[in-house]
Motif scaffolding. Structure first.
Motif, PDB file in Angstrom:
ATOM      1  N   LEU A 162      -8.774  29.185 150.127  1.00 18.94           N
ATOM      2  CA  LEU A 162      -7.537  29.919 150.362  1.00 18.94           C
ATOM      3  C   LEU A 162      -7.576  31.117 149.428  1.00 18.94           C
ATOM      4  N   THR A 163      -7.295  32.312 149.968  1.00 22.23           N
ATOM      5  CA  THR A 163      -7.319  33.537 149.165  1.00 22.23           C
ATOM      6  C   THR A 163      -5.977  34.253 149.266  1.00 22.23           C
ATOM      7  N   ILE A 164      -5.445  34.646 148.114  1.00 16.06           N
ATOM      8  CA  ILE A 164      -4.208  35.411 148.031  1.00 16.06           C
ATOM      9  C   ILE A 164      -4.592  36.829 147.625  1.00 16.06           C
ATOM     10  N   ASP A 165      -4.147  37.825 148.397  1.00 12.52           N
ATOM     11  CA  ASP A 165      -4.389  39.230 148.087  1.00 12.52           C
ATOM     12  C   ASP A 165      -3.046  39.875 147.770  1.00 12.52           C
ATOM     13  N   THR A 166      -2.860  40.298 146.514  1.00 14.59           N
ATOM     14  CA  THR A 166      -1.596  40.922 146.098  1.00 14.59           C
ATOM     15  C   THR A 166      -1.653  42.444 146.192  1.00 14.59           C
ATOM     16  N   GLY A 167      -2.819  42.991 146.525  1.00 15.84           N
ATOM     17  CA  GLY A 167      -3.020  44.431 146.460  1.00 15.84           C
ATOM     18  C   GLY A 167      -3.734  44.822 145.186  1.00 15.84           C
ATOM     19  N   ARG A 168      -3.446  44.147 144.089  1.00 21.35           N
ATOM     20  CA  ARG A 168      -4.134  44.368 142.816  1.00 21.35           C
ATOM     21  C   ARG A 168      -5.087  43.227 142.488  1.00 21.35           C
ATOM     22  N   LEU A 169      -4.705  42.001 142.913  1.00 26.46           N
ATOM     23  CA  LEU A 169      -5.517  40.819 142.622  1.00 26.46           C
ATOM     24  C   LEU A 169      -5.929  40.135 143.907  1.00 26.46           C
ATOM     25  N   LYS A 170      -7.112  39.510 143.874  1.00 29.73           N
ATOM     26  CA  LYS A 170      -7.523  38.560 144.906  1.00 29.73           C
ATOM     27  C   LYS A 170      -7.820  37.256 144.188  1.00 29.73           C
ATOM     28  N   ILE A 171      -7.033  36.236 144.525  1.00 30.93           N
ATOM     29  CA  ILE A 171      -7.152  34.929 143.878  1.00 30.93           C
ATOM     30  C   ILE A 171      -7.706  33.954 144.900  1.00 30.93           C
ATOM     31  N   LYS A 172      -8.847  33.355 144.591  1.00 36.67           N
ATOM     32  CA  LYS A 172      -9.490  32.424 145.519  1.00 36.67           C
ATOM     33  C   LYS A 172      -9.388  31.007 144.983  1.00 36.67           C
ATOM     34  N   VAL A 173      -8.947  30.089 145.853  1.00 33.92           N
ATOM     35  CA  VAL A 173      -8.872  28.665 145.527  1.00 33.92           C
ATOM     36  C   VAL A 173      -9.890  27.945 146.401  1.00 33.92           C
ATOM     37  N   ASN A 174     -10.755  27.167 145.768  1.00 36.06           N
ATOM     38  CA  ASN A 174     -11.805  26.435 146.465  1.00 36.06           C
ATOM     39  C   ASN A 174     -11.268  25.082 146.919  1.00 36.06           C
ATOM     40  N   LYS A 175     -11.502  24.721 148.165  1.00 36.87           N
ATOM     41  CA  LYS A 175     -11.008  23.440 148.686  1.00 36.87           C
ATOM     42  C   LYS A 175     -12.000  22.294 148.496  1.00 36.87           C
ATOM     43  N   SER A 176     -13.180  22.578 147.957  1.00 33.24           N
ATOM     44  CA  SER A 176     -14.161  21.510 147.761  1.00 33.24           C
ATOM     45  C   SER A 176     -14.363  21.159 146.293  1.00 33.24           C
ATOM     46  N   GLN A 177     -13.768  21.929 145.380  1.00 37.42           N
ATOM     47  CA  GLN A 177     -13.901  21.666 143.947  1.00 37.42           C
ATOM     48  C   GLN A 177     -12.563  21.952 143.281  1.00 37.42           C
ATOM     49  N   PHE A 178     -11.976  20.939 142.644  1.00 36.43           N
ATOM     50  CA  PHE A 178     -10.628  21.079 142.099  1.00 36.43           C
ATOM     51  C   PHE A 178     -10.609  21.922 140.835  1.00 36.43           C
ATOM     52  N   ALA A 179      -9.835  22.990 140.883  1.00 41.65           N
ATOM     53  CA  ALA A 179      -9.591  23.865 139.741  1.00 41.65           C
ATOM     54  C   ALA A 179      -8.344  24.679 140.063  1.00 41.65           C
ATOM     55  N   PRO A 180      -7.672  25.209 139.045  1.00 40.89           N
ATOM     56  CA  PRO A 180      -6.529  26.065 139.363  1.00 40.89           C
ATOM     57  C   PRO A 180      -6.907  27.199 140.312  1.00 40.89           C
ATOM     58  N   PHE A 181      -8.077  27.804 140.095  1.00 37.96           N
ATOM     59  CA  PHE A 181      -8.610  28.816 141.005  1.00 37.96           C
ATOM     60  C   PHE A 181     -10.109  28.909 140.796  1.00 37.96           C
ATOM     61  N   ALA A 182     -10.813  29.406 141.822  1.00 33.88           N
ATOM     62  CA  ALA A 182     -12.268  29.548 141.740  1.00 33.88           C
ATOM     63  C   ALA A 182     -12.660  30.896 141.155  1.00 33.88           C
ATOM     64  N   GLU A 183     -11.902  31.942 141.498  1.00 30.34           N
ATOM     65  CA  GLU A 183     -12.180  33.270 140.953  1.00 30.34           C
ATOM     66  C   GLU A 183     -10.977  34.178 141.164  1.00 30.34           C
TER      67      GLU A 183
END
Length: 198
Positions: free
Chosen positions: A38-59
């Motif tokens: 799942l990726t959130i694009d704010t215009g300034r940030l792109k936050i990627k969450v990995n669905k196969s490895q648990f972490a607050p975010f992948a990058e």
């Protein structure tokens, strides 16, 4: 309301009446989801969450450049064994709120040792804002060990990987409600909870 202005002395005007028109936001949040992430694009940030490895975010990318290249939660048990979130698959990656200016994504999972044993679970909520270069991360840990009345741990750490090779390592520990250490220096205060990389 939300503003990109941070300087003192900013002026805002409130308009009212039947002729006032709702305007389109210059930057709107975009959420892209598939089977793997799942990726959130704010215009300034792109936050990627990995669905196969648990972490607050992948990058996280900032203004199109790598900013943070990974995260993980590490719980160290009283016996010294480390239980790491990235050793587990997230149990939930859910969009709790999605609007044009703000979204909230919930990521939940366990921490597991190298041999797969679990200890505690974490619930992370990412708050992202349209056009702004930061997120708010809310972390809740759950003691799901029902066999004991209390479960002792040595530490619980949120580890962030930065993209900059020149960035120095900083360690912030909240040891008590009113005491923290920053790189070993004891401070009689609560850490403010904000960090910036690079």
């Amino acid at each position: 309301f939300q503003s990109e202005k941070t300087s003192e002395g900013s002026v805002y005007t409130l308009e009212y009446g039947s002729e006032v028109q709702r305007r389109q936001f210059a930057r709107q949040l975009i959420i892209d989801e598939d089977e793997s992430s799942l990726t959130i694009d704010t215009g300034r940030l792109k936050i990627k969450v990995n669905k196969s490895q648990f972490a607050p975010f992948a990058e996280i990318q900032r203004d199109g450049q790598p900013y943070l290249t990974g995260s993980r939660i590490i719980v160290t048990g009283a016996d010294g064994v480390e239980y790491t979130s990235t050793n587990a698959t997230p149990e939930a990656v859910e969009i709790e709120e999605a609007g044009p200016m703000r979204c909230v994504v919930r990521v939940e999972g366990q921490h597991r040792s190298a041999d797969g044993e679990p200890l505690f679970r974490s619930i992370c909520r990412i708050y992202a804002y349209a056009g702004l270069p930061f997120i708010r991360l809310e972390h809740t840990f759950v003691n799901d060990n029902t066999t004991e009345k209390f479960t002792e741990i040595t530490s619980m750490v949120l580890h962030l990987d930065t993209s900059s090779g020149t960035a120095k390592e900083v360690e912030i520990r909240q040891t008590h409600d009113n005491r923290c250490t920053i790189n070993g220096e004891v401070r009689e205060e609560r850490a403010n909870g904000a960090i910036s990389a690079g």
